[in-house]
Scaffold this active site. Sequence first.
Site, PDB file in Angstrom:
ATOM      1  N   ASP A 191       0.703  -1.158   0.003  1.00  0.00           N
ATOM      2  CA  ASP A 191       0.042  -0.056   0.092  1.00  0.00           C
ATOM      3  C   ASP A 191       0.789   1.176  -0.167  1.00  0.00           C
ATOM      4  OD1 ASP A 191      -2.313   1.409   0.039  1.00  0.00           O
ATOM      5  OD2 ASP A 191      -3.287  -0.015   1.618  1.00  0.00           O
ATOM      6  N   ASP A 246      -9.321   3.908  -3.825  1.00  0.00           N
ATOM      7  CA  ASP A 246     -10.404   2.742  -3.467  1.00  0.00           C
ATOM      8  C   ASP A 246     -11.669   2.653  -3.980  1.00  0.00           C
ATOM      9  OD1 ASP A 246      -7.959   1.903  -2.104  1.00  0.00           O
ATOM     10  OD2 ASP A 246      -8.825   2.087   0.045  1.00  0.00           O
TER      11      ASP A 246
END
Length: 436
Positions: A191, A246
């Site tokens: 991430d 996202d």
Amino acid sequence: MASGSITVSWELLLVFVSIAAASVVVSGTATEEVPLMRSHDGGGFSRSFHRIFDASEYGILQLKNGLAQTPQMGWNSWNFFGCNINETVIKETANALISTGLADLGYVYVNIDDCWSSAARDSKGRLVPDPETFPSGIKALADYVHGKYLKLGIYSDAGVFTCEVRPGSLYHENDDAELFASWGADYLKYDNCYNLGISPLERYPPMREALNASGRTIFYSICEWGVEDPALWARDVGNSWRTTDDINDSWVSMTRIADLNDKWADYAGPGGWNADPDMLEVGNGGMSYQEYRAHFSIWALMKAPLLIGCDIRNMTAETFELLSNKEVIAVNQDPLGVQGRKIQLSGPEGCHQVWGGPLSGHRLVVALWNRCSRASIITARWESLGLESSTSVSIQDLWQHEEVAENAVSSFSSWVEAHNCHMYIFTPWSISISDI
Ligand SMILES: *[C@@H]1O[C@H](CO)[C@@H](O)[C@H](O)[C@H]1NC(C)=O
Ligand SMILES: *[C@@H]1O[C@H](CO)[C@@H](O)[C@H](O)[C@H]1NC(C)=O
Ligand SMILES: *[C@@H]1O[C@H](CO)[C@@H](O)[C@H](O)[C@H]1NC(C)=O
Ligand SMILES: *[C@@H]1O[C@H](CO)[C@@H](O)[C@H](O)[C@H]1NC(C)=O
């Protein structure tokens, strides 16, 4: 339909196919078109129909770890559970992948997202699984998952902390990769939180080197949210790269992310096509059945990873029906590996959409996607697909599981409910001399 009816080779036909740049106006509504033989940039070149099936010039993945020959399939904990995970949930999910038959359909990665680790490293600087939620440790979990012939994914961050403020792997790449390998991890989602403002181009390659040096084959999933256009560089770095921020469980988010990912379709090809528009929300309750069907269809067509994001221990029959559609999964896993894309827009604000792409065996996948709020007829025209209008095409409906046309020519139309998506395989089969 006997193959003997093909009277002219594709190569021959295509020499003669010339594509008119199409900008058509239909009853006052602008129709936008980027035919399969043209690039999104509309650039000066036009490819022959044959060329859309020619994968020889696509990017070769420099990361030659043998993985990602087709998009990865499996499950990830984040979309449904967020931080509320523990080893029981991960084990029960592995069990459910087996008992539902989803594992047999290809969903083999069991990926733990953020929150598996303690808030601090140990005195030797090692990451430690949270003793409350993962008391047996990740190695034991990996052994459990491997015992079911599934694969285990772990998560870290190319920054000083993960998004949920657990220790990140920036400047700990070698130690952490070695630890993940020693636990038997098969996959790393990496991430982008708390990244100190350092470019992804500096932060992501060190983990590639570290994973490689660990000696264990580990799928490297880059998640830098598309901020520095990873389509342009990441095929040398990871097995897949997120192209967007996202997703969330809504129609607005899903459609937006599909459009963002579509922008990069021209850069995709086998070995370098794994543009990741984020994990599936199918089954999480925020979209209708039709919307989830569109989500799954378009993700499959775009060669996105198929990572289930719902609680598969407790799926409805409808959710299972969507996720287990073998014909749609086969489009995603097609060996040609070319990302399909948006090719024709019409209707109010372009909400009547045709998406498509080439498949192996000189076939095409075509989706008719109604993004308007009212049912409508949507038409795919052969010119958009690069076919001569007299070419006969047999059409298999991948949601009805039946052939809906044997000899379609020129165009194909279907009545599509609001937000629904119909998906087809087009097999052009008879090309007569008069076509050329
Ligand atoms: C594990 O997590 C699940 C899902 O959040 C939860 O329902 C369950 O109570 C948890 N189990 C333990 C032992 O904490
Ligand atoms: C490391 O990289 C080399 C060169 O790309 C490749 O041949 C090898 O399989 C990689 N090893 C692992 C464990 O990924
Ligand atoms: C979901 O994503 C959409 C589109 O990006 C955004 O407008 C919306 O606020 C998001 N919803 C939530 C709950 O985060
Ligand atoms: C299973 O899912 C349904 C909704 O589809 C929900 O109402 C129910 O609480 C869930 N059960 C468990 C045990 O999570």
